[in-house]
Design an enzyme around this catalytic site. Structure first.
Site, PDB file in Angstrom:
ATOM      1  N   ARG A  81      -0.105  15.317   3.680  1.00 46.13           N
ATOM      2  CA  ARG A  81      -0.810  16.371   4.405  1.00 46.13           C
ATOM      3  C   ARG A  81      -0.045  16.904   5.615  1.00 46.13           C
ATOM      4  O   ARG A  81       0.694  16.162   6.265  1.00 46.13           O
ATOM      5  CB  ARG A  81      -2.180  15.851   4.870  1.00 46.13           C
ATOM      6  CG  ARG A  81      -3.114  15.571   3.704  1.00 46.13           C
ATOM      7  CD  ARG A  81      -4.401  14.883   4.123  1.00 46.13           C
ATOM      8  NE  ARG A  81      -5.279  14.756   2.958  1.00 46.13           N
ATOM      9  CZ  ARG A  81      -5.222  13.762   2.083  1.00 46.13           C
ATOM     10  NH1 ARG A  81      -4.338  12.793   2.233  1.00 46.13           N
ATOM     11  NH2 ARG A  81      -6.035  13.732   1.058  1.00 46.13           N
ATOM     12  N   HIS A 106       0.419  18.235  -0.416  1.00 48.25           N
ATOM     13  CA  HIS A 106       1.334  18.095  -1.555  1.00 48.25           C
ATOM     14  C   HIS A 106       2.061  19.384  -1.929  1.00 48.25           C
ATOM     15  O   HIS A 106       2.262  19.686  -3.105  1.00 48.25           O
ATOM     16  CB  HIS A 106       0.589  17.557  -2.773  1.00 48.25           C
ATOM     17  CG  HIS A 106       0.151  16.121  -2.641  1.00 48.25           C
ATOM     18  ND1 HIS A 106       0.778  15.224  -1.801  1.00 48.25           N
ATOM     19  CD2 HIS A 106      -0.850  15.428  -3.253  1.00 48.25           C
ATOM     20  CE1 HIS A 106       0.184  14.037  -1.909  1.00 48.25           C
ATOM     21  NE2 HIS A 106      -0.806  14.138  -2.769  1.00 48.25           N
ATOM     22  N   HIS A 180       3.917  10.616  -7.557  1.00 51.20           N
ATOM     23  CA  HIS A 180       2.485  10.347  -7.420  1.00 51.20           C
ATOM     24  C   HIS A 180       1.932   9.595  -8.631  1.00 51.20           C
ATOM     25  O   HIS A 180       0.804   9.859  -9.073  1.00 51.20           O
ATOM     26  CB  HIS A 180       1.735  11.669  -7.222  1.00 51.20           C
ATOM     27  CG  HIS A 180       0.472  11.567  -6.429  1.00 51.20           C
ATOM     28  ND1 HIS A 180      -0.653  10.945  -6.905  1.00 51.20           N
ATOM     29  CD2 HIS A 180       0.157  11.995  -5.184  1.00 51.20           C
ATOM     30  CE1 HIS A 180      -1.620  11.019  -6.009  1.00 51.20           C
ATOM     31  NE2 HIS A 180      -1.147  11.652  -4.948  1.00 51.20           N
ATOM     32  N   ASP A 250      -6.318   4.925   1.856  1.00 49.44           N
ATOM     33  CA  ASP A 250      -5.587   6.179   1.664  1.00 49.44           C
ATOM     34  C   ASP A 250      -4.775   6.400   2.930  1.00 49.44           C
ATOM     35  O   ASP A 250      -5.006   7.344   3.684  1.00 49.44           O
ATOM     36  CB  ASP A 250      -6.548   7.336   1.395  1.00 49.44           C
ATOM     37  CG  ASP A 250      -5.822   8.586   0.873  1.00 49.44           C
ATOM     38  OD1 ASP A 250      -4.590   8.513   0.669  1.00 49.44           O
ATOM     39  OD2 ASP A 250      -6.490   9.609   0.660  1.00 49.44           O
ATOM     40  N   GLU A 315       2.998   5.597  -2.960  1.00 47.56           N
ATOM     41  CA  GLU A 315       3.842   6.777  -2.774  1.00 47.56           C
ATOM     42  C   GLU A 315       4.807   6.548  -1.609  1.00 47.56           C
ATOM     43  O   GLU A 315       4.421   6.668  -0.447  1.00 47.56           O
ATOM     44  CB  GLU A 315       2.970   8.002  -2.491  1.00 47.56           C
ATOM     45  CG  GLU A 315       1.916   8.285  -3.541  1.00 47.56           C
ATOM     46  CD  GLU A 315       0.817   9.162  -2.975  1.00 47.56           C
ATOM     47  OE1 GLU A 315       1.107  10.330  -2.611  1.00 47.56           O
ATOM     48  OE2 GLU A 315      -0.329   8.683  -2.865  1.00 47.56           O
TER      49      GLU A 315
END
Length: 351
Positions: A81, A106, A180, A250, A315
């Site tokens: 982001r 992304h 991803h 996350d 990631e």
């Protein structure tokens, strides 16, 4: 070692797409397509030696075109982001697509996950693989500079999938590339019984909109402490502000050791299958995403239905929103510089 190439369909604007199958002498097999540089399948042996799928994906190109939650793809120009979809570079403000609420995610509406890359399969002493090339023109998705990107996937005889990223630009820009892939080492069910170790003493806390605050915080005493192997479901539902914001995990972890050197980032194991996945990277960070925002019912490969937390992402990356946090490692790429990063996913068993 073996490599095959077959047609995989065409995009909505008529561009042909291929599917490449890489296989080593142990039966480890990776399938990928040059649409989005997407890993569509990853077969690895379990503790009994039986091959099974460890990667979430679809059988058809059409599904990747229309409803993929970034399954297996290359994301860029900027993975993760960027706050308020804007950043400053050399005194100029650049505005990007707001495709994640008011933020940029992304790479935008048509990021690197949604373009067709030029593909060149190869076989050499290092293994079998595919080199993917893409020229991102100046202004694409709001980013400055003509950016020449190469991503090379190599399946090695040592059961490693190596991903090498390289890029150059003709004017200053920002860049943060990652893959991803969604992993499930059992091949089905949720990932809550997977055991994860992350080689990181710190993480970057987020606000309620998943944007880093700029702080680099110790994992000690938090549910984000994975310095020792820990069952993912053990603390995921704790009443913790960071877990509430993320709907689970996350977050970006600050990987121990000097960025730019290939070093351990994570080890993931799954007790019923005995499978093990090691992650090594040159990148400074890694986003562990526990699949919290996956749809409740997503038809996937072979008639499987994926649900919330059916897969997890590891990631490797620079930190989210880096351009807006001067204390984070820089994501600026200048003319004359070469962006180079490597990530290695190594499969094996716990036995």
């Amino acid at each position: 070692m073996n490599l095959t190439q077959v047609p995989f369909g065409t995009t909505s604007d008529g561009i042909g797409v291929d599917l490449f199958t890489l296989t080593n002498d142990h039966g480890v097999q990776v399938q990928l397509t040059n649409y989005g540089g997407t890993i569509t399948s990853f077969l690895a042996p379990d503790a009994r030696g039986e091959l099974g799928e460890i990667n979430l994906g679809f059988d058809r190109l059409e599904d990747y075109l229309t409803r993929s939650p970034y399954f297996g793809c290359i994301v860029g120009r900027f993975g993760n982001r960027i706050a308020k979809a804007r950043f400053q570079l050399h005194g100029k403000e650049y505005r990007l697509a707001q495709n994640d609420g008011e933020h940029h995610l992304h790479g935008g509406v048509k990021g690197f996950d949604k373009v067709v890359w030029q593909a060149q399969p190869f076989q050499n002493d290092a293994g079998v693989g595919v080199r993917l090339d893409y020229l991102s023109p100046d202004g694409e998705e709001g980013y400055p500079g003509n950016l020449s990107v190469t991503v090379t996937y190599t399946l090695t005889p040592q059961d490693e999938l190596r991903i090498d990223y390289r890029a150059t630009t003709d004017q200053a820009t920002i860049l943060n590339l990652t893959n991803h892939a969604y992993f499930n080492l059992a091949g089905h069910g949720t990932i809550l019984d997977h055991v994860l170790q992350i080689f990181a003493d710190h993480f970057t806390p987020i606000d309620a909109t998943l944007i880093p605050t700029g702080e680099i915080r110790s994992v000690a005493g938090t549910p984000l402490d994975f310095r020792q192997p820990t069952r993912i479901g053990e603390r995921i539902d704790q009443d913790d502000e960071q877990l509430r914001y993320g709907g689970g995990y996350d977050h970006n972890w600050v990987i121990n050791g000097p960025a730019g050197t290939l070093r351990p980032a994570a080890v993931l194991t799954e007790p019923t299958s005995g499978r093990r996945l090691e992650v090594h990277t040159t990148q400074p960070g890694m986003q562990f995403y526990s699949g919290n925002m996956m749809p409740d019912s997503l038809p996937g490969r072979g008639g499987q239905v994926y649900t919330k937390r059916s897969g997890l992402c590891l990631e490797t990356q620079h930190f989210p929103d880096s351009p807006n946090h001067p204390n984070f490692p820089s994501t600026v790429l200048e003319p004359g510089q070469v962006y180079q990063e490597t990530t290695v996913f190594k499969v094996g068993t716990t036995a």
